[in-house]
Design a protein around this motif. Sequence first.
Motif, PDB file in Angstrom:
ATOM      1  N   ASP A   7       0.821  -1.218   0.000  1.00  0.00           N
ATOM      2  CA  ASP A   7       0.000   0.000   0.000  1.00  0.00           C
ATOM      3  C   ASP A   7       0.857   1.270   0.000  1.00  0.00           C
ATOM      4  N   HIS A   8       2.186   1.104   0.029  1.00  0.00           N
ATOM      5  CA  HIS A   8       3.060   2.283   0.075  1.00  0.00           C
ATOM      6  C   HIS A   8       4.406   1.921  -0.557  1.00  0.00           C
ATOM      7  N   CYS A   9       5.005   2.893  -1.264  1.00  0.00           N
ATOM      8  CA  CYS A   9       6.290   2.625  -1.911  1.00  0.00           C
ATOM      9  C   CYS A   9       7.316   3.676  -1.493  1.00  0.00           C
ATOM     10  N   VAL A  10       8.524   3.226  -1.174  1.00  0.00           N
ATOM     11  CA  VAL A  10       9.622   4.126  -0.808  1.00  0.00           C
ATOM     12  C   VAL A  10      10.699   3.996  -1.878  1.00  0.00           C
ATOM     13  N   LEU A  11      11.112   5.124  -2.442  1.00  0.00           N
ATOM     14  CA  LEU A  11      12.167   5.093  -3.466  1.00  0.00           C
ATOM     15  C   LEU A  11      13.523   5.335  -2.811  1.00  0.00           C
ATOM     16  N   ARG A  12      14.462   4.470  -3.096  1.00  0.00           N
ATOM     17  CA  ARG A  12      15.822   4.580  -2.568  1.00  0.00           C
ATOM     18  C   ARG A  12      16.746   4.729  -3.767  1.00  0.00           C
ATOM     19  N   GLY A  13      17.269   5.922  -3.982  1.00  0.00           N
ATOM     20  CA  GLY A  13      18.110   6.174  -5.154  1.00  0.00           C
ATOM     21  C   GLY A  13      17.370   7.065  -6.144  1.00  0.00           C
ATOM     22  N   ALA A  14      18.038   7.345  -7.274  1.00  0.00           N
ATOM     23  CA  ALA A  14      17.451   8.254  -8.273  1.00  0.00           C
ATOM     24  C   ALA A  14      16.435   7.505  -9.125  1.00  0.00           C
ATOM     25  N   GLU A  73      15.531   7.533 -12.194  1.00  0.00           N
ATOM     26  CA  GLU A  73      15.921   7.086 -13.532  1.00  0.00           C
ATOM     27  C   GLU A  73      17.183   6.214 -13.517  1.00  0.00           C
ATOM     28  N   GLY A  74      17.954   6.231 -12.417  1.00  0.00           N
ATOM     29  CA  GLY A  74      19.217   5.500 -12.381  1.00  0.00           C
ATOM     30  C   GLY A  74      19.091   4.229 -11.567  1.00  0.00           C
ATOM     31  N   PRO A  75      20.247   3.638 -11.143  1.00  0.00           N
ATOM     32  CA  PRO A  75      20.173   2.463 -10.270  1.00  0.00           C
ATOM     33  C   PRO A  75      19.393   2.823  -9.009  1.00  0.00           C
ATOM     34  N   SER A  76      18.387   2.066  -8.686  1.00  0.00           N
ATOM     35  CA  SER A  76      17.540   2.415  -7.545  1.00  0.00           C
ATOM     36  C   SER A  76      16.794   1.184  -7.061  1.00  0.00           C
ATOM     37  N   THR A  77      16.296   1.303  -5.827  1.00  0.00           N
ATOM     38  CA  THR A  77      15.481   0.238  -5.257  1.00  0.00           C
ATOM     39  C   THR A  77      14.177   0.846  -4.780  1.00  0.00           C
ATOM     40  N   ARG A  78      13.075   0.234  -5.193  1.00  0.00           N
ATOM     41  CA  ARG A  78      11.777   0.654  -4.656  1.00  0.00           C
ATOM     42  C   ARG A  78      11.357  -0.384  -3.637  1.00  0.00           C
ATOM     43  N   ILE A  79      11.080   0.083  -2.433  1.00  0.00           N
ATOM     44  CA  ILE A  79      10.732  -0.836  -1.347  1.00  0.00           C
ATOM     45  C   ILE A  79       9.240  -0.682  -1.082  1.00  0.00           C
ATOM     46  N   TYR A  80       8.533  -1.787  -1.087  1.00  0.00           N
ATOM     47  CA  TYR A  80       7.077  -1.759  -0.994  1.00  0.00           C
ATOM     48  C   TYR A  80       6.655  -2.210   0.404  1.00  0.00           C
ATOM     49  N   LEU A  81       5.815  -1.375   1.043  1.00  0.00           N
ATOM     50  CA  LEU A  81       5.371  -1.645   2.410  1.00  0.00           C
ATOM     51  C   LEU A  81       3.879  -1.978   2.413  1.00  0.00           C
ATOM     52  N   ARG A  82       3.528  -2.859   3.343  1.00  0.00           N
ATOM     53  CA  ARG A  82       2.108  -3.134   3.559  1.00  0.00           C
ATOM     54  C   ARG A  82       1.872  -3.020   5.064  1.00  0.00           C
ATOM     55  N   ASP A  83       0.963  -2.135   5.451  1.00  0.00           N
ATOM     56  CA  ASP A  83       0.729  -1.848   6.886  1.00  0.00           C
ATOM     57  C   ASP A  83       2.052  -1.566   7.591  1.00  0.00           C
ATOM     58  N   GLY A  84       2.964  -0.877   6.921  1.00  0.00           N
ATOM     59  CA  GLY A  84       4.239  -0.498   7.529  1.00  0.00           C
ATOM     60  C   GLY A  84       5.335  -1.546   7.409  1.00  0.00           C
TER      61      GLY A  84
END
Length: 396
Positions: free
Chosen positions: A327-334, A336-347
Motif C-alpha cells: 500500500d506504500h512505496c519508498v524510493l531509494r536512489g534516483a 531514472e538511475g540504479p535504484s530500489t523501490r521498497i514496498y510496504l504493507r501496513d508499515g
Amino acid sequence: MTHHIIIGAGHAGMAAARELAKHGQVTVIDADPHLPYERPALSKEFLLADSFPDPQSHDWGAITFVGGTRVAEIRPDAHEIRLEDGRVLGYDRLLLTTGGTARALPVAGAEMILGLRDLGDARKLHGLLREALDIAIIGAGVIGLEVASTARKLGLGVHVIELGDRVMARSLPPEISDLLMARHRASGVQFHMGTGLDHLRTRDGRQILHLGDGSDLEVDQTLAGVGFTPDTGLAEAAGIACDHGIVVDGAGRTSAPDIFAAGDVSVFPDSQQSPSRWQTWQHAQRHGSHVARAMAGQSSDYMPLPWFWTDQQGINLQVLGSPLRADHCVLRGAPEGPSTRIYLRDGQVAGAVMIDQGRDTRPLTALIESGASPDPVALADPATPLRNLIPARSAA
Ligand SMILES: Cc1cc2nc3c(=O)[nH]c(=O)nc-3n(C[C@H](O)[C@H](O)[C@H](O)COP(=O)(O)OP(=O)(O)OC[C@H]3O[C@@H](n4cnc5c(N)ncnc54)[C@H](O)[C@@H]3O)c2cc1C
C-alpha cells in the motif's frame, strides 16, 4: 540401495539429483536430446552470441543421466516407469520435474508462430533473428520483452502486441511497467497495447498479422510469449491429482505414494497456504532441493520468498517478495538511475524492485522475513545501509 528416478533434467530436476546423489542411486531421464542446460540464457546471451553455444557436460558423480528419451508411462502400484523405447525401470521414490511448454495461441496461422521454451526453440530463433528484418512479439511478459531487447540489439524492427494496458502487469507495479516500457520505446520498440492477434497469414514471403483492433502488421517473423502450459500428461494418466499443475503438499508429495513433484510443473502451498505455481529459476532450484531432502526423509514445509530477475534494454531488474500487495512505496536512489523501490504493507516490508541494484536483495530478504517495519525515511536514504535496519535477532 535406494533408487530415485527423476523425470526432467531442468533446474528443479538437476538440483534434486545433486541432493539425492548423497542418499542413494539416482537416474535422471529427459526427453530433450541435449545435456542439461539453464533456460534463462535462452532469451538473453545465447541469442546474442555469434555462434550458438552448446550445453556443457556435468560432473555426474552418482547420477545416471538418460537424455533424448521420453517417459511414456508411470505405474504407481508397481513402482515402475516405462520409457518410450519400451524399457521398464523400477524406483523406490519418483520425482516429477516435467516443467511445461510455451502456450500456443489458438488462432489461424499459429503454426507459423515461434515459441521459446527449450534449446531447440532458441537455436531456431538465433538463426531467424539473423535473417529477418523485423519481428512481431505477441505478449509483453518476461520472455517477450527479453527477446524484444535482444532483437533491437541485433538491429531488427520490433513490434510488441499486448492485450493488457501495461507490460509485465502480473509481476510488476504500474510505475515499473511504465519505466520499462519507456526504455523499450527509447530503443525503438513499437508497442500495440490493448489488442491481440486475431489471425496470421503470409503474402509474398512476409507474415501479415491481423490484430483484434482491426489493424494489420507486416513482418518477417512472429514469436509468442503468452504463457506456459504445465506438462501434467504423465501424472494425470497415472491418476495423480492435478489442478493446473501437479498438486503437492509442503514437502512436495503428490497424491500417489512415493511420488513427488517440484519446480514449474508443481502447484504447492505458498507461505499464505494458497495453491501456487511459480515459473522462476530460483524457485525451481530451491524447490527441487527441498523436495529431494523430503524424499530422503528430511521433511519440512517449503516457505519460499518469491524472487526473479530479468535483463532488458541494459537494465537488470530484480523483483523480491510481493510488491503488488503493498500500500506504500519508498524510493531509494534516483528514479531514472540504479535504484530500489521498497514496498510496504501496513508499515511492514512486503517486497522490492531493484534496478541495477541487486546487492540490496540480501538485506531486503532479511527485512521481509523478519516482519520488520523500518522507518520509511531511513529506508529511502541510500546513506543508511539496509542491513542496519534489520532487527537485531534476525541479523544475528
Ligand atoms: C527462455 C526462458 C527464459 C527464462 N528467464 C528467466 C529469468 O530471467 N529469470 C527467472 O527467474 N526465470 C527465468 N526462466 C524460468 C526458469 O528457467 C524456469 O522456471 C525453470 O527452467 C523451471 O525448471 P523446471 O526444472 O521446473 O522445468 P524445466 O526447466 O522446464 O524442465 C523440465 C524438463 O522435463 C522434461 N520432460 C518433460 N516431460 C518429460 C517426459 N515425459 N519424459 C522425459 N522428460 C520430460 C523436459 O524435456 C524438460 O527438460 C526462463 C525460462 C525460459 C524458458
